[in-house]
Design an enzyme around this catalytic site. Sequence first.
Site, PDB file in Angstrom:
ATOM      1  N   THR A   1       0.817  -1.210   0.000  1.00  0.00           N
ATOM      2  CA  THR A   1       0.000   0.000   0.000  1.00  0.00           C
ATOM      3  C   THR A   1       0.852   1.262   0.000  1.00  0.00           C
ATOM      4  O   THR A   1       1.975   1.280   0.530  1.00  0.00           O
ATOM      5  CB  THR A   1      -0.915   0.030   1.244  1.00  0.00           C
ATOM      6  OG1 THR A   1      -1.567   1.293   1.333  1.00  0.00           O
ATOM      7  CG2 THR A   1      -0.123  -0.175   2.527  1.00  0.00           C
TER       8      THR A   1
ATOM      9  N   TYR B   1      -1.765   0.010  10.060  1.00  0.00           N
ATOM     10  CA  TYR B   1      -2.022  -0.565   8.737  1.00  0.00           C
ATOM     11  C   TYR B   1      -0.786  -0.397   7.849  1.00  0.00           C
ATOM     12  O   TYR B   1      -0.213  -1.375   7.346  1.00  0.00           O
ATOM     13  CB  TYR B   1      -3.247   0.075   8.096  1.00  0.00           C
ATOM     14  CG  TYR B   1      -3.420  -0.314   6.649  1.00  0.00           C
ATOM     15  CD1 TYR B   1      -3.514  -1.662   6.283  1.00  0.00           C
ATOM     16  CD2 TYR B   1      -3.463   0.653   5.640  1.00  0.00           C
ATOM     17  CE1 TYR B   1      -3.644  -2.022   4.948  1.00  0.00           C
ATOM     18  CE2 TYR B   1      -3.600   0.284   4.315  1.00  0.00           C
ATOM     19  CZ  TYR B   1      -3.686  -1.050   3.976  1.00  0.00           C
ATOM     20  OH  TYR B   1      -3.801  -1.420   2.650  1.00  0.00           O
TER      21      TYR B   1
END
Length: 327
Positions: free
Chosen positions: A117, A141
């Site tokens: 990501t 995350y």
Amino acid sequence: MTHVLVTGGAGYICSHACKLLAHQGYVPVTFDSLVTGWVRAVKFGPFVEGDLLDRDALDAAFAEYEPVAVMHFAALRQVGEATREPGRYWRNNVQGSLNLVEAMVEAGCRHMVFSSTCATYGDQDGVVLDEQSQQLPLNAYGGSKRAVEDILRNFIASHGLEAVVFRYFNVAGADVEAEIGEWHQPETHLIPVMIEAAAGARVALTMHSTDSPTPDGTCVRDYVHAMDHAAAHAKGLEWLLEGKGSRVFNLGTGTGFSVKEIIAECNAATGHDVPHSFGPRRAGDCAALVSGSRRAAEELDWRPERSTLPHMIADAWRLYRVGGYSG
């Protein structure tokens, strides 16, 4: 039959990859706990219900299917939740991925396409991010995804693993045949939320920020169509099977769309106005988050051909009309 193990294959982006793999002659084996995925999305190959934290289940899947490669999508991915419950993200995303990598090595499977990501880059407002940009994740995350990249680097060096790492930006759109698509409960992604509001299934939305240093004052984000993501993953698999080694690629268009542009296109595609108002800019919101993707274009020959607003929103609207957002 040539099997590819697809972790998280019952999810949004992953199911598009499974469909493309099947069309290319592979047998995608979905390994998914269904915590965030949907069994209705598993249409293109065998399904193994299992959790990455369950090493025995992983070993059994490798023994039964003997995959030539793994596409690793499975992860928790809500930034707000990651901020509130960091331990859950480190445990699920990192320990689960370590279990998977160790199971691969033991089974003799040496190829992984990993879903990372742009959140590993953190808040670098207004910077066009490329693969050499500094990684400064702001939450569990992004931090957990960077940690998995570190795990892969270690296993590449020590065990001969080869990995293609894709750092995502925003994903939108749906399969043009409306067979699979974006199903989240609750739905938080901007385009499906706008579509629901335009259809009268949501109250008016509050959009944040009209004073960003962007052409129209609203935040700009880089969106890639889910089918273009699937195409990149197929090319990443081909890259590995051809013996080209490990590589990191950003996946973005390099341009980006503003919130106001997305509202206007939703209005045009649906034939309904998106009811909305604008509130103050939220703390921590980047004005612009855009990828530099020359490497994917030049080395993978990847072109995000459907990653335009008209395509992405029309495909998402088509999915909505056939009930695709009902879960």
